[in-house]
Design an enzyme around this catalytic site. Structure first.
Site, PDB file in Angstrom:
ATOM      1  N   GLU A 145      -6.087 -10.679 -49.882  1.00  0.00           N
ATOM      2  CA  GLU A 145      -5.835 -10.691 -51.330  1.00  0.00           C
ATOM      3  C   GLU A 145      -6.388  -9.414 -51.947  1.00  0.00           C
ATOM      4  O   GLU A 145      -7.082  -8.640 -51.273  1.00  0.00           O
ATOM      5  CB  GLU A 145      -6.448 -11.936 -51.979  1.00  0.00           C
ATOM      6  CG  GLU A 145      -5.691 -13.197 -51.602  1.00  0.00           C
ATOM      7  CD  GLU A 145      -6.216 -14.454 -52.250  1.00  0.00           C
ATOM      8  OE1 GLU A 145      -6.979 -14.360 -53.224  1.00  0.00           O
ATOM      9  OE2 GLU A 145      -5.859 -15.545 -51.774  1.00  0.00           O
ATOM     10  N   HIS A 268      -5.649 -13.465 -64.631  1.00  0.00           N
ATOM     11  CA  HIS A 268      -4.856 -13.388 -63.392  1.00  0.00           C
ATOM     12  C   HIS A 268      -3.545 -12.694 -63.711  1.00  0.00           C
ATOM     13  O   HIS A 268      -2.884 -13.041 -64.695  1.00  0.00           O
ATOM     14  CB  HIS A 268      -4.604 -14.789 -62.833  1.00  0.00           C
ATOM     15  CG  HIS A 268      -4.166 -14.770 -61.408  1.00  0.00           C
ATOM     16  ND1 HIS A 268      -2.929 -14.314 -61.028  1.00  0.00           N
ATOM     17  CD2 HIS A 268      -4.800 -15.127 -60.271  1.00  0.00           C
ATOM     18  CE1 HIS A 268      -2.825 -14.392 -59.708  1.00  0.00           C
ATOM     19  NE2 HIS A 268      -3.954 -14.884 -59.229  1.00  0.00           N
ATOM     20  N   ARG A 314      -7.804  -7.244 -59.409  1.00  0.00           N
ATOM     21  CA  ARG A 314      -7.072  -8.023 -60.393  1.00  0.00           C
ATOM     22  C   ARG A 314      -7.062  -7.438 -61.797  1.00  0.00           C
ATOM     23  O   ARG A 314      -6.063  -7.502 -62.497  1.00  0.00           O
ATOM     24  CB  ARG A 314      -7.755  -9.381 -60.492  1.00  0.00           C
ATOM     25  CG  ARG A 314      -6.866 -10.469 -60.148  1.00  0.00           C
ATOM     26  CD  ARG A 314      -7.628 -11.733 -60.119  1.00  0.00           C
ATOM     27  NE  ARG A 314      -7.336 -12.349 -58.832  1.00  0.00           N
ATOM     28  CZ  ARG A 314      -7.772 -13.532 -58.498  1.00  0.00           C
ATOM     29  NH1 ARG A 314      -8.522 -14.225 -59.308  1.00  0.00           N
ATOM     30  NH2 ARG A 314      -7.446 -14.034 -57.338  1.00  0.00           N
ATOM     31  N   HIS A 374      -7.901 -16.813 -66.479  1.00  0.00           N
ATOM     32  CA  HIS A 374      -7.977 -17.512 -65.201  1.00  0.00           C
ATOM     33  C   HIS A 374      -9.382 -17.992 -64.878  1.00  0.00           C
ATOM     34  O   HIS A 374      -9.552 -19.105 -64.376  1.00  0.00           O
ATOM     35  CB  HIS A 374      -7.486 -16.547 -64.110  1.00  0.00           C
ATOM     36  CG  HIS A 374      -7.416 -17.121 -62.750  1.00  0.00           C
ATOM     37  ND1 HIS A 374      -6.680 -18.252 -62.455  1.00  0.00           N
ATOM     38  CD2 HIS A 374      -7.983 -16.728 -61.569  1.00  0.00           C
ATOM     39  CE1 HIS A 374      -6.798 -18.526 -61.156  1.00  0.00           C
ATOM     40  NE2 HIS A 374      -7.597 -17.626 -60.607  1.00  0.00           N
ATOM     41  N   ARG A 409     -14.624 -10.718 -60.692  1.00  0.00           N
ATOM     42  CA  ARG A 409     -14.725 -11.550 -59.489  1.00  0.00           C
ATOM     43  C   ARG A 409     -13.714 -11.116 -58.436  1.00  0.00           C
ATOM     44  O   ARG A 409     -12.532 -10.931 -58.724  1.00  0.00           O
ATOM     45  CB  ARG A 409     -14.485 -13.013 -59.864  1.00  0.00           C
ATOM     46  CG  ARG A 409     -14.485 -13.947 -58.688  1.00  0.00           C
ATOM     47  CD  ARG A 409     -14.353 -15.382 -59.150  1.00  0.00           C
ATOM     48  NE  ARG A 409     -13.057 -15.656 -59.711  1.00  0.00           N
ATOM     49  CZ  ARG A 409     -11.997 -16.020 -59.004  1.00  0.00           C
ATOM     50  NH1 ARG A 409     -12.055 -16.131 -57.692  1.00  0.00           N
ATOM     51  NH2 ARG A 409     -10.848 -16.273 -59.599  1.00  0.00           N
TER      52      ARG A 409
HETATM   53  C1  SIN Z   1      -4.917 -16.862 -56.381  1.00  0.00           C
HETATM   54  O1  SIN Z   1      -4.504 -17.630 -55.533  1.00  0.00           O
HETATM   55  O2  SIN Z   1      -4.337 -15.831 -56.694  1.00  0.00           O
HETATM   56  C2  SIN Z   1      -6.175 -17.205 -57.111  1.00  0.00           C
HETATM   57  C3  SIN Z   1      -7.324 -17.108 -56.205  1.00  0.00           C
HETATM   58  C4  SIN Z   1      -8.562 -16.870 -57.009  1.00  0.00           C
HETATM   59  O3  SIN Z   1      -8.586 -17.089 -58.211  1.00  0.00           O
HETATM   60  O4  SIN Z   1      -9.533 -16.381 -56.440  1.00  0.00           O
END
Ligand code: SIN
Length: 563
Positions: A145, A268, A314, A374, A409
């Site tokens: 990610e 997000h 993010r 988020h 985060r």
């Molecule tokens: C996501 O699945 O994009 C969210 C995961 C997260 O908030 O860490």
């Protein structure tokens, strides 16, 4: 003069000795990953050889859930749990990625604790029967990610990790005889042995709660763990469920606990945007699997903003999308997964189903997305055992601020945080040596207000819109000041009234949390992590500080070392 949201100690008037009493050793408020993990640990007999006080035995626990165990941010969590669990990964690499994402404000001891205890937390879940996705050889498959330099995110059914985690922990909770679960139980306020929340030296004695069937009750507890989750509902656009109204943060503030770093709210980048429909998260794991972010004409734009393109941190991706939307004056950009073909549906079956319910076929259609609130990074300030500034009160998970996330985060660190720090808070409560303090005479008197009443539904939706427009992805001093004045006006008419139902109490809490976030965002005259000030666009390392807020103090207490 004090702001109106600083004046109320309790939301309702009551006489503690006239209400029904319930007693427990440990009261856990909130039933997401952190609350359940804390409850399990507090109730368990302890583990010889793991630094526990062997033979102490577990504690009686009441676990409060505002709705049901399966209705929380955790249950909706998609991407997964980040941990250096794979043999090619290392805790040092996970540490460094977390620190880099945190933009200078991570508490290093908290991050070290998180990453070192991460692999053990995963092994524990495996031992409890949690199912993770595996490859053809049966080995756990680790996803990537944003801002992770390694594949380290464990996931279930592609992007339905939270649901499986809740299933696993809820089973453990129900197997534990010493845990009683109170469903549909709204915690209004923490009880303290001092009349006002302006002193930081009082002790938390439990909580006053409301249940639709049993009415108001007092739960007296030797220790109270706040695990009430975040406050995404303070924004009009959010991935959070309806229960995420910041109640835990607001009640801790009223009781006098220190609240740290609340200006940091994570947005997000990719929430499904279908006008009028719910805001479904489209997991970052989808970009990890190769999805492109494109504009309406199909042009990729992320490489103009960051070398990691779609996998940039993010905050960078959210701001890039906000910039694209500003330039195009359109409501959404698009995720393009068409080149993944049927692979998308195979890897993310639950997302494919959601898209299908809006007649979107990921193999053929672009998926409209835009950012939304988020995750509440700041929260009730705690140490590494979950202890807050008030004795008898612990906090863990999203409602808490250990400093582990700094100013931003890292993706998928939050479920891990709930597991690691939930366990620590539960253990601290199991090992404490505390006498029962209740029942005590606590009187909350609130004079009847002579002011007119505002329509609460209107206040709620107006405050959520004001937060989204002015305290969202981009902020500026003058707008923050205007919003503060507006919140103070609403608080004048809303916080001095007495209501008797959860929707109204939630609105009062949203107002308190919104006002706090705005106050903190106004104080931080710099751009750092997720906090972007258009009038102070640079980082200012003179502000490399944690700001801690306490009720009835309009200025923060500053600390360079701890949140
Ligand atoms: C996501 O699945 O994009 C969210 C995961 C997260 O908030 O860490």
């Amino acid at each position: 003069m004090l702001d109106h949201f600083d004046q109320r100690r309790y939301l309702i008037p009551f006489r503690s000795l006239l209400l029904p009493h319930i007693f427990t050793d440990t009261l856990v408020i909130g039933s997401g990953v952190a609350g359940m993990r804390a409850a399990i640990e507090a109730a368990s007999p302890g583990d010889e050889g793991a630094g526990d006080t062997a033979g102490e035995g577990g504690r009686d626990v009441i676990l409060l859930t505002k709705d049901r165990l399966d209705m929380s941010c955790t249950a909706l969590a998609q991407g997964g749990i980040a941990a250096a669990h794979h043999e090619d990964d290392s805790v040092d690499a996970h540490f460094q990625d977390t620190i880099d994402a945190g933009a200078g404000l991570c508490a290093e001891d908290a991050v070290r604790t998180l990453v070192e205890e991460g692999p053990g937390a995963i092994d524990e879940l495996l031992g409890w029967g949690m199912r993770f996705d595996r490859d053809e050889e049966g080995e756990i498959s680790y996803g990537r990610e944003g801002a992770h330099r390694r594949d380290r995110v464990l996931h279930t059914d592609g992007a339905a990790t939270g649901a499986e985690l809740v299933r696993c922990l809820a089973q453990r909770v129900s197997d534990e005889e010493r845990i009683r679960v109170f469903d549909n139980c709204f915690a209004l306020d923490l009880l303290t042995n001092a009349a006002n929340g302006d002193r930081g030296d009082q002790r938390v004695l439990g909580a006053i709660t409301h249940h639709p069937q049993y009415g108001l009750q007092i739960i007296w507890a030797k220790a109270t763990i706040l695990a009430g989750g975040g406050a995404g509902q303070v924004y009009r656009e959010t991935t959070n469920p309806a229960v995420a109204t910041g109640d835990g943060l607001a009640m801790a503030y009223r009781a006098g606990a220190l609240i740290a770093d609340v200006e940091f709210v994570q947005f997000h980048p990719t929430t499904l945007y279908v006008a009028g429909a719910g805001r479904w998260l489209i997991s970052e794991a989808v970009r990890g699997a190769g999805a492109h972010l494109v504009d309406r004409r199909g042009r990729r734009f992320m490489s103009e903003y960051h070398e990691m393109a779609e996998l940039a941190p993010r905050d960078v991706v959210s701001r890039a999308i906000a910039d694209q939307l500003f330039q195009s004056q359109e409501p959404a950009v698009y995720l393009d997964v068409r080149h993944l073909g049927s692979e998308f549906t195979r890897r993310f079956p639950s997302l494919a189903e959601t898209l299908q319910s809006y007649d979107l076929d990921p193999a053929k259609d672009l998926i409209p997305v835009h950012p939304s609130a988020h995750y509440t990074i700041g929260g009730v300030a705690t140490d590494l055992q979950g202890r807050t500034s008030l004795s008898g009160l612990y906090a863990c998970g999203e409602v808490a601020c250990t400093g582990v996330h700094g100013a931003n985060r890292l993706a998928s660190n939050s479920l891990l945080e709930g597991l690691v720090f939930g366990k620590r808070a539960g253990r601290a409560c199991r090992e404490m040596d505390e006498e029962s303090h209740g029942p005590m005479r606590i009187i909350s008197d609130i004079p009847m207000s002579e002011r007119g009443e505002l329509d609460l539904i209107d206040v709620r939706s107006s405050l959520r819109s004001a937060m989204w427009r002015n305290v969202g992805i981009e902020r500026s001093g003058p707008k923050l000041k205007d919003v503060s004045d507006m919140f103070n006006f609403w608080a004048h008419y809303t916080l001095d009234h007495i209501f008797d139902e959860p929707m109204a109490w939630e609105t009062q809490n949203l107002l308190t949390v919104g006002a706090l976030i705005t106050r903190a965002a106004n104080w931080r005259c710099e751009t750092r992590g997720v906090h972007c000030r258009t009038d102070c666009p640079q980082r200012d390392d003179a502000l490399l500080q944690h700001a801690r807020w306490r009720v009835r103090r309009p200025e923060p207490i500053i600390s360079s070392s701890e949140p």
